[in-house]
Design an enzyme around this catalytic site. Sequence first.
Site, PDB file in Angstrom:
ATOM      1  N   LYS A  94       0.857  -1.188   0.000  1.00  0.00           N
ATOM      2  CA  LYS A  94       0.000   0.000   0.000  1.00  0.00           C
ATOM      3  C   LYS A  94       0.883   1.224   0.000  1.00  0.00           C
ATOM      4  O   LYS A  94       1.812   1.320   0.805  1.00  0.00           O
ATOM      5  CB  LYS A  94      -0.871  -0.026   1.275  1.00  0.00           C
ATOM      6  CG  LYS A  94      -1.780   1.161   1.436  1.00  0.00           C
ATOM      7  CD  LYS A  94      -3.161   0.865   0.908  1.00  0.00           C
ATOM      8  CE  LYS A  94      -3.982   2.105   0.671  1.00  0.00           C
ATOM      9  NZ  LYS A  94      -3.805   2.734  -0.655  1.00  0.00           N
ATOM     10  N   GLN A 115       7.327   3.767   3.748  1.00  0.00           N
ATOM     11  CA  GLN A 115       5.920   3.362   3.818  1.00  0.00           C
ATOM     12  C   GLN A 115       5.744   2.082   4.642  1.00  0.00           C
ATOM     13  O   GLN A 115       4.719   1.881   5.290  1.00  0.00           O
ATOM     14  CB  GLN A 115       5.396   3.158   2.389  1.00  0.00           C
ATOM     15  CG  GLN A 115       3.894   3.201   2.250  1.00  0.00           C
ATOM     16  CD  GLN A 115       3.331   4.614   2.213  1.00  0.00           C
ATOM     17  OE1 GLN A 115       3.884   5.482   1.543  1.00  0.00           O
ATOM     18  NE2 GLN A 115       2.265   4.857   2.930  1.00  0.00           N
ATOM     19  N   LYS A 118       5.622   3.236   8.285  1.00  0.00           N
ATOM     20  CA  LYS A 118       4.463   4.113   8.494  1.00  0.00           C
ATOM     21  C   LYS A 118       3.187   3.287   8.541  1.00  0.00           C
ATOM     22  O   LYS A 118       2.354   3.436   9.435  1.00  0.00           O
ATOM     23  CB  LYS A 118       4.394   5.117   7.329  1.00  0.00           C
ATOM     24  CG  LYS A 118       3.264   6.095   7.438  1.00  0.00           C
ATOM     25  CD  LYS A 118       3.092   6.901   6.183  1.00  0.00           C
ATOM     26  CE  LYS A 118       4.381   7.552   5.746  1.00  0.00           C
ATOM     27  NZ  LYS A 118       4.177   8.605   4.754  1.00  0.00           N
ATOM     28  N   LYS A 130       5.228   1.802  -3.165  1.00  0.00           N
ATOM     29  CA  LYS A 130       5.134   3.162  -3.711  1.00  0.00           C
ATOM     30  C   LYS A 130       5.324   3.076  -5.215  1.00  0.00           C
ATOM     31  O   LYS A 130       5.965   2.147  -5.718  1.00  0.00           O
ATOM     32  CB  LYS A 130       6.235   4.046  -3.114  1.00  0.00           C
ATOM     33  CG  LYS A 130       5.963   5.518  -3.266  1.00  0.00           C
ATOM     34  CD  LYS A 130       5.019   6.043  -2.206  1.00  0.00           C
ATOM     35  CE  LYS A 130       4.597   7.474  -2.485  1.00  0.00           C
ATOM     36  NZ  LYS A 130       3.832   8.042  -1.362  1.00  0.00           N
ATOM     37  N   GLY A 169      -3.024   8.271  -3.984  1.00  0.00           N
ATOM     38  CA  GLY A 169      -2.455   9.515  -4.496  1.00  0.00           C
ATOM     39  C   GLY A 169      -1.149   9.890  -3.803  1.00  0.00           C
ATOM     40  O   GLY A 169      -0.746   9.280  -2.823  1.00  0.00           O
ATOM     41  N   ASP A 170      -0.488  10.880  -4.346  1.00  0.00           N
ATOM     42  CA  ASP A 170       0.703  11.491  -3.740  1.00  0.00           C
ATOM     43  C   ASP A 170       0.927  12.792  -4.516  1.00  0.00           C
ATOM     44  O   ASP A 170       0.002  13.266  -5.203  1.00  0.00           O
ATOM     45  CB  ASP A 170       1.927  10.552  -3.833  1.00  0.00           C
ATOM     46  CG  ASP A 170       3.100  11.044  -2.984  1.00  0.00           C
ATOM     47  OD1 ASP A 170       3.010  10.944  -1.753  1.00  0.00           O
ATOM     48  OD2 ASP A 170       4.099  11.544  -3.542  1.00  0.00           O
ATOM     49  N   THR A 213      -4.487  13.436   5.679  1.00  0.00           N
ATOM     50  CA  THR A 213      -3.056  13.581   6.014  1.00  0.00           C
ATOM     51  C   THR A 213      -2.825  14.876   6.801  1.00  0.00           C
ATOM     52  O   THR A 213      -2.152  14.870   7.836  1.00  0.00           O
ATOM     53  CB  THR A 213      -2.182  13.541   4.740  1.00  0.00           C
ATOM     54  OG1 THR A 213      -2.563  12.408   3.969  1.00  0.00           O
ATOM     55  CG2 THR A 213      -0.714  13.431   5.083  1.00  0.00           C
ATOM     56  N   ASN A 244      -2.409  19.193  -1.204  1.00  0.00           N
ATOM     57  CA  ASN A 244      -3.372  18.471  -0.374  1.00  0.00           C
ATOM     58  C   ASN A 244      -2.985  18.498   1.107  1.00  0.00           C
ATOM     59  O   ASN A 244      -3.798  18.897   1.971  1.00  0.00           O
ATOM     60  CB  ASN A 244      -3.467  17.023  -0.888  1.00  0.00           C
ATOM     61  CG  ASN A 244      -4.302  16.156   0.021  1.00  0.00           C
ATOM     62  OD1 ASN A 244      -3.766  15.517   0.927  1.00  0.00           O
ATOM     63  ND2 ASN A 244      -5.599  16.156  -0.161  1.00  0.00           N
ATOM     64  N   SER A 381      -6.785   5.710   4.089  1.00  0.00           N
ATOM     65  CA  SER A 381      -6.871   4.834   2.926  1.00  0.00           C
ATOM     66  C   SER A 381      -7.207   3.418   3.384  1.00  0.00           C
ATOM     67  O   SER A 381      -7.981   2.704   2.747  1.00  0.00           O
ATOM     68  CB  SER A 381      -5.542   4.804   2.163  1.00  0.00           C
ATOM     69  OG  SER A 381      -5.444   5.923   1.319  1.00  0.00           O
TER      70      SER A 381
HETATM   71  P1  NDP Z   1       0.442  17.979  -3.852  1.00  0.00           P
HETATM   72  O1  NDP Z   1       0.865  17.653  -5.216  1.00  0.00           O
HETATM   73  O2  NDP Z   1      -1.003  18.116  -3.538  1.00  0.00           O
HETATM   74  O3  NDP Z   1       1.152  19.323  -3.356  1.00  0.00           O
HETATM   75  C1  NDP Z   1       2.539  19.481  -3.296  1.00  0.00           C
HETATM   76  C2  NDP Z   1       2.793  20.933  -2.937  1.00  0.00           C
HETATM   77  O4  NDP Z   1       4.149  21.128  -2.592  1.00  0.00           O
HETATM   78  C3  NDP Z   1       2.485  21.881  -4.071  1.00  0.00           C
HETATM   79  O5  NDP Z   1       1.946  23.038  -3.526  1.00  0.00           O
HETATM   80  C4  NDP Z   1       3.884  22.134  -4.665  1.00  0.00           C
HETATM   81  O6  NDP Z   1       4.000  23.353  -5.359  1.00  0.00           O
HETATM   82  C5  NDP Z   1       4.656  22.206  -3.384  1.00  0.00           C
HETATM   83  N1  NDP Z   1       6.086  22.040  -3.566  1.00  0.00           N
HETATM   84  C6  NDP Z   1       6.758  21.105  -4.259  1.00  0.00           C
HETATM   85  N2  NDP Z   1       8.079  21.283  -4.116  1.00  0.00           N
HETATM   86  C7  NDP Z   1       8.225  22.339  -3.291  1.00  0.00           C
HETATM   87  C8  NDP Z   1       9.329  23.002  -2.716  1.00  0.00           C
HETATM   88  N3  NDP Z   1      10.574  22.599  -2.986  1.00  0.00           N
HETATM   89  N4  NDP Z   1       9.094  24.038  -1.868  1.00  0.00           N
HETATM   90  C9  NDP Z   1       7.840  24.436  -1.604  1.00  0.00           C
HETATM   91  N5  NDP Z   1       6.757  23.862  -2.117  1.00  0.00           N
HETATM   92  C10 NDP Z   1       6.952  22.832  -2.948  1.00  0.00           C
HETATM   93  O7  NDP Z   1       1.119  16.870  -2.893  1.00  0.00           O
HETATM   94  P2  NDP Z   1       0.670  16.378  -1.455  1.00  0.00           P
HETATM   95  O8  NDP Z   1       0.228  17.523  -0.640  1.00  0.00           O
HETATM   96  O9  NDP Z   1      -0.203  15.201  -1.627  1.00  0.00           O
HETATM   97  O10 NDP Z   1       2.055  15.804  -0.894  1.00  0.00           O
HETATM   98  C11 NDP Z   1       3.002  16.640  -0.210  1.00  0.00           C
HETATM   99  C12 NDP Z   1       3.953  15.769   0.588  1.00  0.00           C
HETATM  100  O11 NDP Z   1       3.204  14.971   1.526  1.00  0.00           O
HETATM  101  C13 NDP Z   1       4.761  14.755  -0.223  1.00  0.00           C
HETATM  102  O12 NDP Z   1       6.011  14.558   0.393  1.00  0.00           O
HETATM  103  C14 NDP Z   1       3.931  13.473  -0.094  1.00  0.00           C
HETATM  104  O13 NDP Z   1       4.712  12.315  -0.305  1.00  0.00           O
HETATM  105  C15 NDP Z   1       3.496  13.591   1.358  1.00  0.00           C
HETATM  106  N6  NDP Z   1       2.332  12.792   1.713  1.00  0.00           N
HETATM  107  C16 NDP Z   1       1.133  12.942   1.059  1.00  0.00           C
HETATM  108  C17 NDP Z   1       0.046  12.190   1.441  1.00  0.00           C
HETATM  109  C18 NDP Z   1      -1.310  12.404   0.847  1.00  0.00           C
HETATM  110  O14 NDP Z   1      -2.271  11.838   1.393  1.00  0.00           O
HETATM  111  N7  NDP Z   1      -1.463  13.208  -0.191  1.00  0.00           N
HETATM  112  C19 NDP Z   1       0.161  11.169   2.497  1.00  0.00           C
HETATM  113  C20 NDP Z   1       1.416  11.149   3.177  1.00  0.00           C
HETATM  114  C21 NDP Z   1       2.468  11.919   2.754  1.00  0.00           C
HETATM  115  P3  NDP Z   1       3.934  23.439  -6.976  1.00  0.00           P
HETATM  116  O15 NDP Z   1       2.476  23.596  -7.276  1.00  0.00           O
HETATM  117  O16 NDP Z   1       4.755  24.633  -7.271  1.00  0.00           O
HETATM  118  O17 NDP Z   1       4.527  22.163  -7.517  1.00  0.00           O
END
Ligand code: NDP
Length: 449
Positions: A94, A115, A118, A130, A169-170, A213, A244, A381
């Site tokens: 997962k 993962q 976690k 992943k 998603g991610d 999250t 997200n 999830s």
């Molecule tokens: P999204 O694609 O929804 O959002 C990612 C965000 O981070 C965007 O706003 C992006 O901006 C920004 N970003 C990327 N690189 C940088 C940077 N170097 N500095 C500042 N902002 C940046 O992803 P998620 O919110 O889903 O995921 C974010 C993190 O959380 C990841 O590490 C993911 O693995 C982790 N995560 C997510 C889960 C989930 O349920 N979604 C669960 C557990 C962990 P831009 O639009 O400019 O690209």
Amino acid sequence: MKKYDADYVSNIIAGVEKRNPGEPEFHQAVKEVLTSIEKVIEARPDYVDAGIVERIVEPERFVQFRVAWVDDKGEVQVNRGYRCQFNSAIGPYKGGIRLHPSVNASIIKFLGFEQIFKNSLTGLPMGGGKGGSDFDPKGKSDGEVMRFCQAFMNELYRHIGADTDVPAGDIGTGSREIGYMFGQYKKITNEFTGVLTGKALPSGGSLARPEATGFGLCYFTDEMLKAAGRSFEGAKVVISGSGNVATFAAVKATTLGGKVIAMSDSSGYIVDENGVDIDLVMNIKKNRSARISEYVNTHKDAKFIPDCRAIWTVPCDIALPCATQNELDAAGAKALVKNGAFAVAEGANMPSTPEAIEIFKENKILFAPAKASNAGGVATSGLEMSQNSLRLSWSFEEVDSRLHGIMVNIFKNASEAAEKYGAKGDLVVGANIAGFTKVADAMLWQGIM
Ligand code: NDP
């Protein structure tokens, strides 16, 4: 028979580096986990005999494949797809699917490795995996994203299944992308099953999954703060990212009494001392190509600084890195300490560099590591999988309350494990040990494979 000695763990780390050259993120994740569970390994000769550690750092399966699709101009595009099925000792693989140009084997293996632990911490029966691709959804039309997702699933479907491997998603993969992938899986297999999570509600999705999250991060942080006699109440909060995880963390941090004063995307950060208008950020970032700098067009008191890494120089009490790996380095950590921050909780996966974590430790900053604090997404999830199996759907309140209970438990288990192994208050050690022992015991029980 193998014996534990002082070089046991460092030899395994060296072996991982040798077998996986040019994969720094994977090396970093392995090193962080193995060095913090050394005391357990030393105390468990049965783990050493059974080669648990040597086996846990090697993915059970790693698939790389071609993803060819046609863009709006009629030109053929080729991307690279991956799925890493890292460990299935406690349940089906997962873990999410990341769509970002930076995706490579190292990123996928580091995420898959994290993962494992976690998912174990959530207390739910989920193994670690992943996947992803170097495809960039930014700047692509809906039609292009759909054709890519269908092409991606044309290969991935062979490797996944509701009881085998359940992606989600991610970064870059939200409800739209999951929808296109789910549709294609259904088309190819002629089966409607819970093979993906993060689905839309009419197709078997779970209420509260989008929020999970970010909300879970704040529930965990709240526990950590309470245990230290602190709280979100009146605290200034800085959150990196605006996707997200970041936006729902901002919503919950505000509900718990905090004031979010800065957020970012990869082009820079905004500071709004009046409190960030989170609805506006969500609205702007609905469009994957939009930039957070648009915020200052309507909020004249706010400032935009075109340097995302500098967000940690904004004085705050609590920092929530929710964007991407290694986004908070030693310079960022020093700035947080200098400005009096008292807590850092990771929403993204591995956002703090090892040097940054060391600085937090030295300065007694409360620190919540990602595999514990961001486990709420995968936990929910898991709850989506349960609802799909039961052919039921729970209310938002029911899912949210289960999520809250899971995060409280993760904090309790990580704290207790840290204390048991002489590292009271060190949640990095506690989370790694608590996550590892359950998987190790399952591997031991199932024999060598
Ligand atoms: P999204 O694609 O929804 O959002 C990612 C965000 O981070 C965007 O706003 C992006 O901006 C920004 N970003 C990327 N690189 C940088 C940077 N170097 N500095 C500042 N902002 C940046 O992803 P998620 O919110 O889903 O995921 C974010 C993190 O959380 C990841 O590490 C993911 O693995 C982790 N995560 C997510 C889960 C989930 O349920 N979604 C669960 C557990 C962990 P831009 O639009 O400019 O690209």
